[in-house]
Design a protein around this motif. Structure first.
Motif, PDB file in Angstrom:
ATOM      1  N   SER A 136       0.819  -1.256  -0.010  1.00 36.33           N
ATOM      2  CA  SER A 136      -0.167  -0.125   0.026  1.00 36.33           C
ATOM      3  C   SER A 136       0.878   1.304  -0.187  1.00 36.33           C
ATOM      4  O   SER A 136       1.768   1.506   0.880  1.00 36.33           O
ATOM      5  N   LYS A 169      -4.176   3.729   4.452  1.00 37.40           N
ATOM      6  CA  LYS A 169      -3.463   2.306   4.302  1.00 37.40           C
ATOM      7  C   LYS A 169      -4.756   1.505   3.645  1.00 37.40           C
ATOM      8  O   LYS A 169      -5.683   1.560   4.110  1.00 37.40           O
ATOM      9  N   ALA A 170      -4.420   0.929   2.667  1.00 39.36           N
ATOM     10  CA  ALA A 170      -5.381   0.224   1.877  1.00 39.36           C
ATOM     11  C   ALA A 170      -6.075  -0.842   2.839  1.00 39.36           C
ATOM     12  O   ALA A 170      -5.275  -1.559   3.361  1.00 39.36           O
TER      13      ALA A 170
END
Length: 218
Positions: A136, A169-170
């Protein structure tokens, strides 16, 4: 200052002692100047795109540069760095990491019978076929962050470095009803532990964060 850069200077920052000035330009270079002599003592060419923000550690041990290449680079300043011909070596932050995980130690890899690395063979067997771990990105792209500036800042006591233009953050959620809100903001990194990644994400509900102003870490 502009005369030694190939293009416009986006940000400057004074050293704590007042003897040096750090400049960042859209030519991708960061330069440390000796103010009295007006000469460049260090030139860093590690970014691949515009430098949009620079910061100097109040304790005088680090400088940091932020770029539209979606990286933050932190340069440790060794003793007598300004009189040395050795280039400054950057620690590059580009992806989200686990701040609680210790950096992996480099060990000698064992060879399997066919000559391949045993660790690599084990990892390949454990990983699903055709599937790779997706990392990410820590910072927003130029499309998501359309502002001209990404100005980081060290806390007044030097305990933290806060960097704007960060991307959540993904897969991370807020845990509330507005999950997915404020995907942009800033990240806080602990002094001396930059390689561990951020210890906090600071959301910016009103849009992309372009600059940071640090306070002491509580």
């Amino acid at each position: 200052v502009h005369l030694s850069h190939a293009d416009d200077v986006y940000d400057v920052c004074w050293s704590p002692c007042g003897r040096f000035l750090l400049s960042g330009s859209i030519d991708g270079m960061a330069t440390v100047w000796h103010v009295q002599s007006r000469r460049a003592v260090k030139v860093m060419r590690d970014h691949s795109h515009y430098i949009q923000g620079v910061a100097w550690d109040p304790l005088g041990e680090f400088v940091a540069t932020s770029s539209s290449d979606r990286t933050l680079k932190v340069y440790p300043l060794p003793p007598k760095w300004h009189g040395s011909k050795k280039p400054l070596v950057a620690k590059t932050l580009k992806f989200w990491t686990d701040p609680h995980a210790l950096p992996e130690k480099k060990t000698k890899k064992k060879k399997s019978e066919d000559g391949a690395d045993a660790d690599d063979a084990a990892a390949a067997a454990a990983a699903p076929e055709g599937k790779k771990e997706r990392r990410s990105a820590l910072f927003s792209s130029e499309i998501a962050h359309s502002n001209f500036f990404r100005r980081p800042c060290f806390a007044a006591d030097g305990a933290s470095l806060v960097a704007p233009a960060a991307a959540r953050k993904a897969g991370e959620t807020t845990g509330g009803d507005d999950d997915g809100a404020a995907p942009q903001g800033a990240v806080a990194l602990a002094r001396g532990q930059f390689e561990r990644g951020p210890y906090a994400f600071l959301p910016s509900p009103d849009g992309a964060a372009t600059a940071a102003r640090g306070a002491g870490r509580s």
